[in-house]
Design a protein around this motif. Structure first.
Motif, PDB file in Angstrom:
ATOM      1  N   LEU A  79      14.744  -2.066   2.713  1.00  0.00           N
ATOM      2  CA  LEU A  79      14.192  -1.761   1.387  1.00  0.00           C
ATOM      3  C   LEU A  79      13.715  -0.310   1.266  1.00  0.00           C
ATOM      4  CD1 LEU A  79      12.075  -5.002   0.837  1.00  0.00           C
ATOM      5  CD2 LEU A  79      14.292  -4.450  -0.165  1.00  0.00           C
ATOM      6  N   PHE A 110      14.074  -5.513  -4.037  1.00  0.00           N
ATOM      7  CA  PHE A 110      12.615  -5.519  -4.017  1.00  0.00           C
ATOM      8  C   PHE A 110      12.075  -6.719  -4.776  1.00  0.00           C
ATOM      9  CE2 PHE A 110      11.529  -1.104  -2.563  1.00  0.00           C
ATOM     10  CZ  PHE A 110      10.489  -1.480  -1.731  1.00  0.00           C
ATOM     11  N   ASP A 167       4.643  -3.379  -1.935  1.00  0.00           N
ATOM     12  CA  ASP A 167       5.929  -2.778  -1.586  1.00  0.00           C
ATOM     13  C   ASP A 167       5.899  -2.125  -0.205  1.00  0.00           C
ATOM     14  OD1 ASP A 167       6.779  -3.706  -3.987  1.00  0.00           O
ATOM     15  OD2 ASP A 167       7.003  -1.739  -4.939  1.00  0.00           O
ATOM     16  N   GLU A 168       4.765  -1.537   0.191  1.00  0.00           N
ATOM     17  CA  GLU A 168       4.664  -0.947   1.535  1.00  0.00           C
ATOM     18  C   GLU A 168       4.804  -2.026   2.603  1.00  0.00           C
ATOM     19  OE1 GLU A 168       1.726   2.063   2.569  1.00  0.00           O
ATOM     20  OE2 GLU A 168       1.250   2.215   0.430  1.00  0.00           O
ATOM     21  N   ALA A 200      11.338   0.728  -6.890  1.00  0.00           N
ATOM     22  CA  ALA A 200      10.533  -0.489  -7.013  1.00  0.00           C
ATOM     23  C   ALA A 200      11.181  -1.532  -7.914  1.00  0.00           C
ATOM     24  CB  ALA A 200       9.142  -0.143  -7.526  1.00  0.00           C
ATOM     25  N   ARG A 230       9.691  -9.526  -3.177  1.00  0.00           N
ATOM     26  CA  ARG A 230       8.379  -9.848  -3.751  1.00  0.00           C
ATOM     27  C   ARG A 230       8.287 -11.343  -4.062  1.00  0.00           C
ATOM     28  NH1 ARG A 230       9.503  -5.848  -7.405  1.00  0.00           N
ATOM     29  NH2 ARG A 230       8.959  -3.836  -6.533  1.00  0.00           N
TER      30      ARG A 230
END
Length: 152
Positions: free
Chosen positions: A88, A98, A78-79, A93, A102
């Motif tokens: 974002l 997101f 996520d970072e 999360a 991903r």
């Protein structure tokens, strides 16, 4: 033998050695032209070209290619996604944006793997954390363990 003749013989010998070295096969070399060819394959691909992260081949040895990626067990995905897409930032999360980011990253990784495995001399892929990319975006990552050569 005079000085000019001696220097001409030495110079000719050096040129012959360089010519022989340039004709040797480079396939077994870890940092030779093959790694440049693999990176060219990644750079020319239209799917990877439109993605905000540039996957790179770092090492090719014994049929194994080491590719970079912006996350690993020590740096959450996520970072990296926030660094690639600042919209974002601040979202939870479990936000659908997101999840879509991903999914796109994973599809792009699988695409890069497929490109590499399509090369006749590539048997396997391993991933390496792209510390330079993270550092350029001021994302903290653990220092490598000098004994183990990896993360702590």
């Amino acid at each position: 033998m005079d000085r000019f003749t001696r220097n001409a013989v030495i110079g000719s010998g050096v040129l012959v050695v360089l010519l022989i070295l340039s004709l040797l096969p480079w396939g077994g070399m870890a940092f030779g032209p093959r790694i440049w060819q693999l990176n060219a394959v990644l750079e020319r691909d239209p799917v990877l070209a439109e993605y905000p992260y540039d996957f790179k081949a770092l090492l090719f040895l014994n049929g194994i290619v080491t590719l970079t990626r912006p996350y690993d067990a020590d740096v959450p995905m996520d970072e990296a996604l926030v660094a690639m897409d600042p919209t974002l930032a601040g979202k939870p999360a479990d936000d659908p944006a997101f999840a879509a980011a991903r999914d796109r990253l994973q599809r792009t990784e699988f695409h890069a793997i497929g490109l590499m495995l399509a090369e006749p001399d590539v048997r396997s892929i391993v991933w390496s954390l792209d510390r330079a990319w993270l550092n350029g975006r001021r994302i903290a990552f653990p220092a490598p363990n000098p004994v183990l050569g990896g993360s702590m």
